[in-house]
Design a protein around this motif. Structure first.
Motif, PDB file in Angstrom:
ATOM      1  N   ARG A   1      -8.777   6.611  -8.185  1.00 51.94           N
ATOM      2  CA  ARG A   1      -8.287   5.479  -7.390  1.00 51.94           C
ATOM      3  C   ARG A   1      -6.850   5.093  -7.762  1.00 51.94           C
ATOM      4  NH1 ARG A   1     -12.296   0.559  -7.363  1.00 51.94           N
ATOM      5  NH2 ARG A   1     -10.932   0.006  -5.606  1.00 51.94           N
ATOM      6  N   TRP A   2      -5.997   6.082  -7.870  1.00 52.39           N
ATOM      7  CA  TRP A   2      -4.629   5.799  -8.312  1.00 52.39           C
ATOM      8  C   TRP A   2      -3.878   4.921  -7.311  1.00 52.39           C
ATOM      9  CZ3 TRP A   2      -0.548   7.402  -5.300  1.00 52.39           C
ATOM     10  CH2 TRP A   2      -0.813   8.398  -4.346  1.00 52.39           C
ATOM     11  N   GLU A   3      -4.216   5.026  -5.989  1.00 50.37           N
ATOM     12  CA  GLU A   3      -3.558   4.156  -5.010  1.00 50.37           C
ATOM     13  C   GLU A   3      -3.890   2.681  -5.263  1.00 50.37           C
ATOM     14  OE1 GLU A   3      -5.618   6.648  -4.212  1.00 50.37           O
ATOM     15  OE2 GLU A   3      -4.822   7.879  -2.571  1.00 50.37           O
ATOM     16  N   PHE A   4      -5.125   2.431  -5.714  1.00 48.49           N
ATOM     17  CA  PHE A   4      -5.539   1.054  -6.011  1.00 48.49           C
ATOM     18  C   PHE A   4      -4.734   0.495  -7.183  1.00 48.49           C
ATOM     19  CE2 PHE A   4      -8.103  -1.624  -8.848  1.00 48.49           C
ATOM     20  CZ  PHE A   4      -8.346  -2.704  -8.023  1.00 48.49           C
ATOM     21  N   PHE A   5      -4.596   1.277  -8.256  1.00 46.39           N
ATOM     22  CA  PHE A   5      -3.844   0.806  -9.429  1.00 46.39           C
ATOM     23  C   PHE A   5      -2.363   0.645  -9.096  1.00 46.39           C
ATOM     24  CE2 PHE A   5      -7.627   2.798 -11.316  1.00 46.39           C
ATOM     25  CZ  PHE A   5      -8.081   1.748 -12.096  1.00 46.39           C
ATOM     26  N   LEU A   6      -1.846   1.512  -8.228  1.00 42.29           N
ATOM     27  CA  LEU A   6      -0.459   1.374  -7.810  1.00 42.29           C
ATOM     28  C   LEU A   6      -0.268   0.093  -7.001  1.00 42.29           C
ATOM     29  CD1 LEU A   6       2.300   2.885  -7.830  1.00 42.29           C
ATOM     30  CD2 LEU A   6       1.692   3.711  -5.555  1.00 42.29           C
ATOM     31  N   ARG A   7      -1.203  -0.195  -6.114  1.00 42.36           N
ATOM     32  CA  ARG A   7      -1.094  -1.419  -5.314  1.00 42.36           C
ATOM     33  C   ARG A   7      -1.152  -2.655  -6.210  1.00 42.36           C
ATOM     34  NH1 ARG A   7      -4.478  -3.274   0.105  1.00 42.36           N
ATOM     35  NH2 ARG A   7      -3.546  -5.342   0.221  1.00 42.36           N
ATOM     36  N   GLU A   8      -1.986  -2.631  -7.226  1.00 46.08           N
ATOM     37  CA  GLU A   8      -2.017  -3.760  -8.171  1.00 46.08           C
ATOM     38  C   GLU A   8      -0.656  -3.967  -8.838  1.00 46.08           C
ATOM     39  OE1 GLU A   8      -6.417  -4.658  -9.962  1.00 46.08           O
ATOM     40  OE2 GLU A   8      -5.175  -3.186 -11.011  1.00 46.08           O
ATOM     41  N   ARG A   9       0.013  -2.860  -9.179  1.00 49.13           N
ATOM     42  CA  ARG A   9       1.334  -2.964  -9.792  1.00 49.13           C
ATOM     43  C   ARG A   9       2.326  -3.602  -8.822  1.00 49.13           C
ATOM     44  NH1 ARG A   9       2.499  -3.922 -14.020  1.00 49.13           N
ATOM     45  NH2 ARG A   9       3.717  -5.525 -12.976  1.00 49.13           N
ATOM     46  N   VAL A  10       2.281  -3.182  -7.545  1.00 48.57           N
ATOM     47  CA  VAL A  10       3.188  -3.747  -6.541  1.00 48.57           C
ATOM     48  C   VAL A  10       2.897  -5.236  -6.341  1.00 48.57           C
ATOM     49  CG1 VAL A  10       3.896  -3.655  -4.123  1.00 48.57           C
ATOM     50  CG2 VAL A  10       3.527  -1.539  -5.388  1.00 48.57           C
ATOM     51  N   GLN A  11       1.620  -5.599  -6.302  1.00 46.11           N
ATOM     52  CA  GLN A  11       1.265  -7.008  -6.137  1.00 46.11           C
ATOM     53  C   GLN A  11       1.746  -7.843  -7.319  1.00 46.11           C
ATOM     54  OE1 GLN A  11      -2.961  -6.341  -5.475  1.00 46.11           O
ATOM     55  NE2 GLN A  11      -2.771  -6.937  -3.329  1.00 46.11           N
ATOM     56  N   ASP A  12       1.660  -7.294  -8.517  1.00 51.96           N
ATOM     57  CA  ASP A  12       2.183  -8.003  -9.686  1.00 51.96           C
ATOM     58  C   ASP A  12       3.700  -8.191  -9.574  1.00 51.96           C
ATOM     59  OD1 ASP A  12      -0.335  -8.179 -10.750  1.00 51.96           O
ATOM     60  OD2 ASP A  12      -0.090  -6.481 -12.128  1.00 51.96           O
ATOM     61  N   ASP A  13       4.395  -7.165  -9.102  1.00 46.41           N
ATOM     62  CA  ASP A  13       5.842  -7.278  -8.935  1.00 46.41           C
ATOM     63  C   ASP A  13       6.193  -8.283  -7.838  1.00 46.41           C
ATOM     64  OD1 ASP A  13       6.227  -5.472 -10.931  1.00 46.41           O
ATOM     65  OD2 ASP A  13       6.701  -3.780  -9.630  1.00 46.41           O
ATOM     66  N   LEU A  14       5.392  -8.337  -6.794  1.00 45.91           N
ATOM     67  CA  LEU A  14       5.603  -9.328  -5.737  1.00 45.91           C
ATOM     68  C   LEU A  14       5.452 -10.740  -6.299  1.00 45.91           C
ATOM     69  CD1 LEU A  14       5.926 -10.252  -2.783  1.00 45.91           C
ATOM     70  CD2 LEU A  14       3.473  -9.831  -2.481  1.00 45.91           C
ATOM     71  N   ALA A  15       4.433 -10.950  -7.116  1.00 45.73           N
ATOM     72  CA  ALA A  15       4.225 -12.262  -7.718  1.00 45.73           C
ATOM     73  C   ALA A  15       5.385 -12.630  -8.641  1.00 45.73           C
ATOM     74  CB  ALA A  15       2.907 -12.270  -8.489  1.00 45.73           C
ATOM     75  N   ARG A  16       5.889 -11.662  -9.380  1.00 43.55           N
ATOM     76  CA  ARG A  16       7.029 -11.931 -10.264  1.00 43.55           C
ATOM     77  C   ARG A  16       8.273 -12.292  -9.448  1.00 43.55           C
ATOM     78  NH1 ARG A  16      10.227  -7.451 -13.959  1.00 43.55           N
ATOM     79  NH2 ARG A  16      12.072  -8.758 -14.336  1.00 43.55           N
ATOM     80  N   ALA A  17       8.533 -11.545  -8.370  1.00 44.31           N
ATOM     81  CA  ALA A  17       9.698 -11.825  -7.530  1.00 44.31           C
ATOM     82  C   ALA A  17       9.607 -13.218  -6.911  1.00 44.31           C
ATOM     83  CB  ALA A  17       9.828 -10.762  -6.442  1.00 44.31           C
ATOM     84  N   ALA A  18       8.411 -13.583  -6.444  1.00 43.92           N
ATOM     85  CA  ALA A  18       8.233 -14.908  -5.849  1.00 43.92           C
ATOM     86  C   ALA A  18       8.479 -16.008  -6.883  1.00 43.92           C
ATOM     87  CB  ALA A  18       6.836 -15.022  -5.268  1.00 43.92           C
ATOM     88  N   LYS A  19       8.000 -15.799  -8.092  1.00 41.90           N
ATOM     89  CA  LYS A  19       8.168 -16.803  -9.141  1.00 41.90           C
ATOM     90  C   LYS A  19       9.626 -16.952  -9.546  1.00 41.90           C
ATOM     91  CE  LYS A  19       6.693 -17.947 -13.860  1.00 41.90           C
ATOM     92  NZ  LYS A  19       5.841 -17.527 -15.021  1.00 41.90           N
TER      93      LYS A  19
ATOM     94  N   ALA B   1       0.819  -1.206   0.000  1.00 36.90           N
ATOM     95  CA  ALA B   1       0.000   0.000   0.000  1.00 36.90           C
ATOM     96  C   ALA B   1       0.855   1.259   0.000  1.00 36.90           C
ATOM     97  CB  ALA B   1      -0.934   0.003   1.216  1.00 36.90           C
ATOM     98  N   TRP B   2       0.302   2.317  -0.582  1.00 37.75           N
ATOM     99  CA  TRP B   2       0.908   3.631  -0.537  1.00 37.75           C
ATOM    100  C   TRP B   2       0.866   4.134   0.907  1.00 37.75           C
ATOM    101  CZ3 TRP B   2       3.402   6.571  -4.036  1.00 37.75           C
ATOM    102  CH2 TRP B   2       3.555   7.933  -3.769  1.00 37.75           C
ATOM    103  N   PRO B   3       1.847   4.923   1.403  1.00 36.51           N
ATOM    104  CA  PRO B   3       2.818   5.673   0.616  1.00 36.51           C
ATOM    105  C   PRO B   3       4.207   5.042   0.529  1.00 36.51           C
ATOM    106  CG  PRO B   3       2.727   6.597   2.812  1.00 36.51           C
ATOM    107  CD  PRO B   3       1.732   5.457   2.779  1.00 36.51           C
ATOM    108  N   GLU B   4       4.452   3.928   1.180  1.00 34.67           N
ATOM    109  CA  GLU B   4       5.807   3.357   1.175  1.00 34.67           C
ATOM    110  C   GLU B   4       5.772   1.878   0.803  1.00 34.67           C
ATOM    111  OE1 GLU B   4       7.345   4.163   5.037  1.00 34.67           O
ATOM    112  OE2 GLU B   4       7.849   6.251   4.587  1.00 34.67           O
TER     113      GLU B   4
END
Length: 335
Positions: free
Chosen positions: A302-320, A124-127
């Motif tokens: 809802r820019w915080e929501f779209f940003l969180r989706e991006r972070v979650q996608d990056d988390l999934a990529r890192a885990a994979k 989540a934003w901001p960090e």
């Protein structure tokens, strides 16, 4: 007459015994205190001593003196290297390495990981942040704990473009300033896809504007707001006209159609040499009369929501790409 010699009477003491009335004194004998002193000297002479060997000026990074343990009996130094090595605690990998791209986070995590490593994420934003705890607890191990002090952190450094769009969210612009802003950030405007059209146009009851329309609007739009004021801005020349009328019309006096939403497509995080991943954020376009002139502003939806989706996608990529378990949250131990 016969002469008789009288013999002395025999001794009453038994033969072969010698009676001494005091201890004998031998040449070279010493008193007990002297013996103890000699023994003390002998013990002292066998005890190693610490000597300070001057080393100043013999080379870089040396102290002025180096202590050594000297065997006075053998007249040679005593090595304590093995004892020091045995007493030294084992080295631990501690500290947090901070990387600035997702690719570096994945590569460095793969370099250090073991069977107990795990990834934690604040999405989540901001960090937003990904943290790989290299020495996390081993799976299934309940009796032995690890300290969790060796970590790799990726704090998702923001791009300047994303910072600017967020900073301008809800901010009012004079028309000349709005035109300049849109021209500077034309590369981050995108045409809506069909999913976005079907989702957001009914939601906002507005139509999407294409990048060309938004730029044309910012450069050449002439708007009448309330009364008799007409406002026209051409950013290239700086010419400006303001006339108030009763309806919203264009320069030719005809009604104008202003799109109500547009798409901002911007990379939120630094990517280094890799292709940056973008977020697509709907933005509502608004204008109003203020102080006798037209001002513009946009609102990122809802820019915080779209940003969180991006972070979650990056988390999934890192885990994979690291084959490590990933969790949204924080480890129980402090860094």
């Amino acid at each position: 007459m016969t002469d008789k010699t009288t013999s002395p009477p025999p001794s009453e003491e038994p033969a072969g015994e010698l009676l001494l009335t005091s201890p004998p004194t031998f040449l070279g004998s010493v008193e007990g205190a002297t013996v103890e002193a000699i023994a003390a000297l002998a013990r002292e002479g066998s005890v190693p001593t610490i000597l300070q060997v001057p080393t100043k000026g013999l080379g870089p990074d040396l102290p002025d003196n180096v202590p050594i343990l000297w065997d006075r009996h053998a007249q040679k130094p005593i090595s304590l290297l093995e004892e020091v090595r045995a007493a030294k605690p084992p080295l631990e990998r501690v500290g947090t390495a901070v990387v600035t791209t997702l690719a570096s986070f994945i590569e460095l995590t793969n370099r250090h990981k073991d069977d107990g490593s795990a990834i934690f994420a604040k999405t989540a934003w901001p960090e937003p942040k990904l943290t790989a705890v290299i020495d996390y607890h081993m799976p299934g191990e309940t009796k032995t704990a690890r300290r969790g002090k060796h970590r790799i952190a990726y704090p998702f450094p923001l791009t300047d473009e994303f910072k600017v769009w967020v900073a301008g969210h809800g901010k009012t612009f004079k028309q000349a300033d709005f035109a300049e802003f849109m021209e500077e950030h034309a590369a981050e405007l995108a045409a809506p896809d069909q999913y976005e059209i079907n989702t957001f146009e009914p939601m906002f009851k507005e139509r999407f504007g294409t990048p060309a329309e938004i730029l044309d609007l910012s450069r050449h739009l002439e708007v009448n707001v309330g009364a008799k004021m007409k406002s026209a801005v051409r950013n290239a020349s700086g010419e400006r006209q303001m006339v108030f009328e009763t309806e919203h019309t264009g320069a030719n006096g005809q009604p104008i159609d202003i799109p109500g939403i547009f798409i901002v497509s911007v990379a939120p995080f630094l990517a280094g040499d890799a292709e940056p991943e973008v977020v697509r954020i709907p933005a509502r376009l608004r204008y109003r009369a203020a102080g006798g002139e037209v001002v513009w502003f946009y609102q990122l939806y809802r820019w915080e929501f779209f940003l969180r989706e991006r972070v979650q996608d990056d988390l999934a990529r890192a885990a994979k790409e690291t084959s490590l378990p990933a969790f949204e949250g924080a480890p129980e131990m402090a860094a």
